[in-house]
Design an enzyme around this catalytic site. Structure first.
Site, PDB file in Angstrom:
ATOM      1  N   HIS A  61      39.016 -13.669   4.863  1.00  0.00           N
ATOM      2  CA  HIS A  61      38.411 -14.284   4.688  1.00  0.00           C
ATOM      3  C   HIS A  61      39.714 -15.396   3.595  1.00  0.00           C
ATOM      4  O   HIS A  61      40.661 -14.784   3.736  1.00  0.00           O
ATOM      5  CB  HIS A  61      36.835 -14.834   3.642  1.00  0.00           C
ATOM      6  CG  HIS A  61      37.280 -14.404   2.557  1.00  0.00           C
ATOM      7  ND1 HIS A  61      37.323 -12.750   2.744  1.00  0.00           N
ATOM      8  CD2 HIS A  61      36.745 -13.804   1.552  1.00  0.00           C
ATOM      9  CE1 HIS A  61      37.437 -11.969   0.700  1.00  0.00           C
ATOM     10  NE2 HIS A  61      36.959 -13.216   0.243  1.00  0.00           N
ATOM     11  N   HIS A  63      40.179 -15.794   0.198  1.00  0.00           N
ATOM     12  CA  HIS A  63      40.203 -15.860  -1.395  1.00  0.00           C
ATOM     13  C   HIS A  63      41.643 -15.035  -1.907  1.00  0.00           C
ATOM     14  O   HIS A  63      42.313 -15.271  -0.527  1.00  0.00           O
ATOM     15  CB  HIS A  63      38.798 -14.867  -1.734  1.00  0.00           C
ATOM     16  CG  HIS A  63      38.170 -15.788  -1.601  1.00  0.00           C
ATOM     17  ND1 HIS A  63      36.627 -15.624  -2.087  1.00  0.00           N
ATOM     18  CD2 HIS A  63      37.686 -17.630  -1.472  1.00  0.00           C
ATOM     19  CE1 HIS A  63      35.370 -16.275  -2.438  1.00  0.00           C
ATOM     20  NE2 HIS A  63      35.840 -17.814  -2.096  1.00  0.00           N
ATOM     21  N   ASP A  65      42.735 -12.795  -3.299  1.00  0.00           N
ATOM     22  CA  ASP A  65      43.197 -12.106  -3.497  1.00  0.00           C
ATOM     23  C   ASP A  65      43.137 -10.595  -2.208  1.00  0.00           C
ATOM     24  O   ASP A  65      43.451  -9.769  -2.425  1.00  0.00           O
ATOM     25  CB  ASP A  65      41.584 -10.962  -4.194  1.00  0.00           C
ATOM     26  CG  ASP A  65      40.769 -11.172  -3.921  1.00  0.00           C
ATOM     27  OD1 ASP A  65      39.957 -11.685  -2.833  1.00  0.00           O
ATOM     28  OD2 ASP A  65      39.308 -10.429  -4.254  1.00  0.00           O
ATOM     29  N   HIS A  66      42.733 -11.416  -1.231  1.00  0.00           N
ATOM     30  CA  HIS A  66      43.059 -11.272   0.091  1.00  0.00           C
ATOM     31  C   HIS A  66      44.449 -12.295   1.466  1.00  0.00           C
ATOM     32  O   HIS A  66      44.470 -11.751   2.106  1.00  0.00           O
ATOM     33  CB  HIS A  66      41.276 -11.754   1.085  1.00  0.00           C
ATOM     34  CG  HIS A  66      40.404 -11.129   0.284  1.00  0.00           C
ATOM     35  ND1 HIS A  66      40.062  -9.532   1.786  1.00  0.00           N
ATOM     36  CD2 HIS A  66      39.467 -10.795  -0.645  1.00  0.00           C
ATOM     37  CE1 HIS A  66      38.582  -9.026   0.741  1.00  0.00           C
ATOM     38  NE2 HIS A  66      38.750  -9.800  -0.982  1.00  0.00           N
ATOM     39  N   HIS A 140      28.428 -13.984   2.640  1.00  0.00           N
ATOM     40  CA  HIS A 140      29.573 -14.344   1.701  1.00  0.00           C
ATOM     41  C   HIS A 140      29.509 -15.154   0.362  1.00  0.00           C
ATOM     42  O   HIS A 140      28.874 -16.525   1.196  1.00  0.00           O
ATOM     43  CB  HIS A 140      30.521 -13.319   1.993  1.00  0.00           C
ATOM     44  CG  HIS A 140      32.248 -13.151   0.482  1.00  0.00           C
ATOM     45  ND1 HIS A 140      31.639 -12.513  -1.383  1.00  0.00           N
ATOM     46  CD2 HIS A 140      33.159 -14.283   0.170  1.00  0.00           C
ATOM     47  CE1 HIS A 140      32.509 -12.542  -1.923  1.00  0.00           C
ATOM     48  NE2 HIS A 140      33.939 -13.130  -1.048  1.00  0.00           N
ATOM     49  N   ASP A 209      34.926  -9.606   2.311  1.00  0.00           N
ATOM     50  CA  ASP A 209      33.899  -9.022   1.353  1.00  0.00           C
ATOM     51  C   ASP A 209      32.252  -9.643   1.324  1.00  0.00           C
ATOM     52  O   ASP A 209      31.951 -10.169   2.697  1.00  0.00           O
ATOM     53  CB  ASP A 209      33.556 -10.322  -0.073  1.00  0.00           C
ATOM     54  CG  ASP A 209      35.655  -9.682  -0.716  1.00  0.00           C
ATOM     55  OD1 ASP A 209      35.936  -9.104  -0.258  1.00  0.00           O
ATOM     56  OD2 ASP A 209      35.266 -10.315  -1.326  1.00  0.00           O
ATOM     57  N   HIS A 268      37.127  -2.450  -2.327  1.00  0.00           N
ATOM     58  CA  HIS A 268      37.282  -3.860  -3.120  1.00  0.00           C
ATOM     59  C   HIS A 268      36.909  -2.946  -4.253  1.00  0.00           C
ATOM     60  O   HIS A 268      36.086  -4.059  -5.366  1.00  0.00           O
ATOM     61  CB  HIS A 268      36.480  -4.422  -2.224  1.00  0.00           C
ATOM     62  CG  HIS A 268      36.837  -5.731  -3.020  1.00  0.00           C
ATOM     63  ND1 HIS A 268      35.705  -6.521  -3.738  1.00  0.00           N
ATOM     64  CD2 HIS A 268      37.528  -6.808  -2.276  1.00  0.00           C
ATOM     65  CE1 HIS A 268      36.500  -8.167  -3.034  1.00  0.00           C
ATOM     66  NE2 HIS A 268      37.360  -8.249  -3.037  1.00  0.00           N
TER      67      HIS A 268
END
Lengths: 306, 306
Positions: A61, A63, A65-66, A140, A209, A268
């Site tokens: 996805h 976000h 942090d990814h 998520h 996530d 994670h």
């Protein structure tokens, strides 16, 4: 042989020794990168994962942090001489906008980006040399997909059958590779006529996530390795995990049991989770072999009788 | 007191232990961040630089190794509870487009970004508590500015003059802070009437990425600390340095002499430069006190007679 290396086990923000979410799957010298958080380049260098050999980038996805490691990664691949195209996979919802932004930041590249938005809730794509990737919509806050890498394995070659069908020895290799040949009488012989039943292949599932949901054990079923969202260690965080679309250590353990996987790695980790090893019993009460991920953790998965 | 911490000394790509170009200048508990390459957050955490106290982000230019840490940094500042606005400085050429991209990636923030594109070739802005920043167009492939932080210092307070002018003791502090007061007869007294000549303040110059050029020694003149682009160690790379708008160790040493600075730190090391300390003699042949930067290198600069 599939080689899997965790490159970042952190959630939200990069920490010393813990990059944000990233994982590498290596097969036949090619690398598929799962997510690309900040710190991926350094973690890859430390773990010996070649960036220039990344043939597919598989985003779960969008976000930060990814994905925030992506513009820098693409520039480094360019500076290392990459010219071959790179697959870029990610959920179709928001794909075009995010890819546009990331590529605009990266600037002109000497290799093509092959865009492959993933249909929801399921999709599948062959990457290279028979490596199959299946995807599943997770649970998520935004559209987020899990990845299942599958390496099928043909049945055993049966020389007695090949002989009986009149196939010369020099053509046996072709049949084993899945090609059709002609026998001494000029009749076509197909691999199915001389190969035994398909044997168990290898599979790796990357599910983050996500909060648990009904289809997840099915998606992860009998994986050789399940890498799972374990943002929170303790059950006191269950409500928060559900709210934000994440899982607890215990939920990972339960999932591993339901899905009957061979190995479970947790990843994670939330920023407050400074010592995941110490919290492992929360998962191990259900799945005794649960392991905590760490940046650089690597496994080589081989077919069983190799 | 000005505290300066190098957070990233690398060029092009982040390496283990060497983040890409970033530096922090701390004054009165506030932080000005110079550039924000990938790895900034981790380096700041390791060096004890508070991210939530960053009041100004000063970009030299928009190459990836100077800005790719920004979306993640902004998200982390948000998650740490930042609500006060943040200045965002950078050269006006390309400012709007790049800031748009970076902010789009960062997503909605709970604090305002105060946009301050910098006029070329020179500009100046007061940040907080009298901390002045001057900027100078450098000599790079794209519009790129150097930053000079100046902390002026008032002259010494002269109590005999204040007494002679009839200022009550309780108002002396106000005069020392630069405020006007009234004397016992009700007449206005200004600081200039009771303060000696301005004393030498403090100055820090951050000049990367750049090749040497005529105005640079003037911009860096008598700085207490000059932090300088030192992408290449050896003089054999001189032609390449000129071509790409960078400097060699020797050129840094020569610049430090011409500008008569007090301290010289080298930074922005090329990827091939694995041991900058070992290469220091190239700079020290001109400027014997030249020092090699490293992530976390910190200095506190105080007024001379403090």
């Amino acid at each position: 042989m599939l080689e899997v290396t965790l490159l970042g086990c952190g959630a939200t923000m990069p920490l010393p020794g813990r990059a944000t979410a990233t994982c590498a799957v290596k097969y036949h010298g090619h690398v598929a990168l799962l997510d690309c958080g900040e710190g991926t380049q350094v973690a890859a260098r430390q773990a010996g994962v070649s960036l220039v050999r990344i043939d597919a980038i598989c985003l779960t996805h969008y976000h930060g942090d990814h994905v925030f490691g992506l513009p820098g990664l693409l520039q480094t691949m360019a500076s290392q001489g990459r010219t071959q195209p790179v697959f870029l996979l990610g959920p179709e919802n928001g794909y075009a906008e995010m890819v546009e932004l990331l590529l605009a930041l990266a600037g002109p590249l000497p290799f093509a980006i092959q865009r492959r938005p993933l249909h929801l809730p399921q999709d599948a794509i062959y990457l290279w040399d028979g490596l199959l990737v299946k995807t599943q919509l997770l649970h998520h806050r935004v559209a987020c997909v899990g990845y299942r890498f599958e390496l099928p394995r043909a049945g055993r070659f049966q020389p007695d059958k090949a002989q009986a069908l009149g196939v010369p020895c020099r053509l046996w290799g072709k049949l084993q590779k899945g090609e059709c040949v002609q026998n001494t009488s000029g009749n076509p012989i197909s691999p199915e006529q001389v190969m035994g039943k398909n044997r168990k292949g290898l599979s790796v599932v990357y599910a983050t996530d996500t909060a648990p949901f009904a289809e997840l054990p099915i998606f992860a079923k009998e994986a050789d390795l399940l890498i799972c969202d374990a943002t929170y260690a303790e059950e006191e965080s269950l409500e928060k995990a559900q709210l934000y679309g994440h899982s607890t250590f215990a939920q990972c353990g339960q999932l591993a049991v339901q899905a009957n996987v061979k190995r479970l790695w947790l990843t994670h980790f939330g920023g407050a989770l400074t010592d995941p090893e110490a919290e492992l019993p929360h998962a191990q009460q259900f799945y005794p072999c649960a392991e905590a991920g760490f940046d650089g953790k690597t496994i080589r998965l081989n077919f069983i009788d190799e």
